[in-house]
Design a protein around this motif. Structure first.
Motif, short mmCIF file in Angstrom:
data_model
loop_
_atom_site.label_atom_id
_atom_site.label_comp_id
_atom_site.label_asym_id
_atom_site.label_seq_id
_atom_site.Cartn_x
_atom_site.Cartn_y
_atom_site.Cartn_z
N ILE A 112 25.86 59.93 -3.62
CA ILE A 112 25.29 60.92 -4.54
C ILE A 112 24.65 60.22 -5.73
O ILE A 112 23.57 60.62 -6.20
CB ILE A 112 26.37 61.92 -4.99
N SER A 113 25.26 59.16 -6.21
CA SER A 113 24.70 58.41 -7.34
C SER A 113 23.37 57.74 -6.97
O SER A 113 22.54 57.49 -7.84
CB SER A 113 25.70 57.35 -7.83
N LYS A 114 23.17 57.48 -5.68
CA LYS A 114 21.92 56.88 -5.21
C LYS A 114 20.82 57.92 -5.00
O LYS A 114 19.69 57.56 -4.67
CB LYS A 114 22.16 56.12 -3.91
N GLY A 115 21.17 59.21 -5.15
CA GLY A 115 20.14 60.24 -5.07
C GLY A 115 20.17 61.11 -3.84
O GLY A 115 19.26 61.93 -3.64
N ILE A 116 21.20 60.97 -2.99
CA ILE A 116 21.32 61.87 -1.84
C ILE A 116 21.60 63.27 -2.38
O ILE A 116 22.55 63.47 -3.14
CB ILE A 116 22.46 61.43 -0.91
N PRO A 117 20.78 64.28 -2.04
CA PRO A 117 21.01 65.64 -2.56
C PRO A 117 22.39 66.17 -2.18
O PRO A 117 22.79 66.11 -1.01
CB PRO A 117 19.90 66.46 -1.91
N TYR A 118 23.11 66.67 -3.16
CA TYR A 118 24.46 67.19 -2.94
C TYR A 118 24.54 68.61 -3.45
O TYR A 118 24.18 68.90 -4.60
CB TYR A 118 25.50 66.32 -3.66
N LEU A 119 25.05 69.50 -2.61
CA LEU A 119 25.34 70.88 -2.98
C LEU A 119 26.84 71.09 -2.92
O LEU A 119 27.48 70.76 -1.92
CB LEU A 119 24.66 71.85 -2.02
N GLY A 120 27.39 71.63 -4.00
CA GLY A 120 28.79 72.03 -4.00
C GLY A 120 28.91 73.49 -4.39
O GLY A 120 28.20 73.96 -5.28
N THR A 121 29.79 74.22 -3.70
CA THR A 121 30.09 75.59 -4.10
C THR A 121 31.60 75.72 -4.25
O THR A 121 32.36 75.18 -3.45
CB THR A 121 29.59 76.62 -3.07
#
Length: 235
Positions: A112-121
């Motif tokens: 995630i820190s490298k820029g992979i899009p992350y969605l959390g709900t």
């Protein structure tokens, strides 16, 4: 550069699963055809396969494919190879316990820190904060510790509820619970109402949706912020 959506919930009243976020997600996940799904927040009642299929059914509406991380033999590598990641709701203690048990905390933080899009709900949003101590969930399991991914410099309280002056509930309100947290901790807390989300781009954190959020800082009175407000001052 971090690219994160921290959403209060997968559902809002009168809408289908994730539907209120579809317009946002089409752009957010535009470079990814496949999304790696982490279903570990569900303690029972629905299998990881069934949970993944429910999510996949929703994402097909925006022409995305969902693959459950539980189907991979090497789950660390699955995170490393992922083009996008989604962690759904359930019980935050169960989720963080599974992530520690499977040694996935550090791989997630790195990707995630490298820029992979992350969605959390919901529970998937709780783990974006510094720790999970402001979740609404019952501690039905005991994780190694309460530390989370630390993707933002504050904690999240998804599903934030305002006191109902006409209600008959006599127990503690959500606000009281968060103030209790601040008797022992100084971490700011963002109360996200249903249908709201935070959009993170690098170090920028902005409230999105149509509702205000309630902000709690230690030794300060709680206050409201409007949509499109920048939250980088919280730390």
């Amino acid at each position: 550069m971090k690219k994160i959506i921290i959403a209060s919930s997968s559902n809002v009243y009168g809408s289908g699963f994730l539907e209120y976020l579809f317009e946002e997600l089409e752009t957010f996940f535009e470079v990814a055809e496949d999304i790696l799904f982490i279903p570990y927040a569900r303690p029972g009642g629905i299998s990881h396969d069934d949970y993944t299929e429910k999510v996949n059914h929703a994402f097909r509406k925006i022409e995305k494919n969902v693959i459950g991380i539980h189907t991979f033999e090497n789950q660390k590598q699955a995170i490393k190879n992922a083009k996008a990641i989604f962690t759904g709701g359930g019980n935050t203690f169960v989720l963080i316990n599974q992530l520690y048990k499977r040694h996935l905390i550090e791989p997630l933080k790195t990707s995630i820190s490298k820029g992979i899009p992350y969605l959390g709900t919901s529970a998937g949003s709780n783990i974006c904060g510094l720790n999970i101590m402001t979740t609404n969930d019952m501690p039905i399991v005991y994780p190694p510790n309460f530390n989370a991914l630390g993707l933002v410099h504050f904690n999240i309280n998804p599903h934030y509820l305002d006191p109902n002056p006409k209600g008959k509930h006599m127990g503690e309100t959500r606000e009281v619970r968060i103030k209790e947290f601040h008797q022992y901790n100084t971490i700011p807390v963002v109360g996200l109402r249903e249908g709201s989300w935070l959009r993170v781009n690098g170090e920028s954190v902005v409230l999105q949706g149509n509702l205000k959020a309630r902000i709690f800082e230690c030794d300060k009175d709680p206050y409201e912020i409007d949509p499109n407000t920048e939250l980088t001052h919280l730390r």
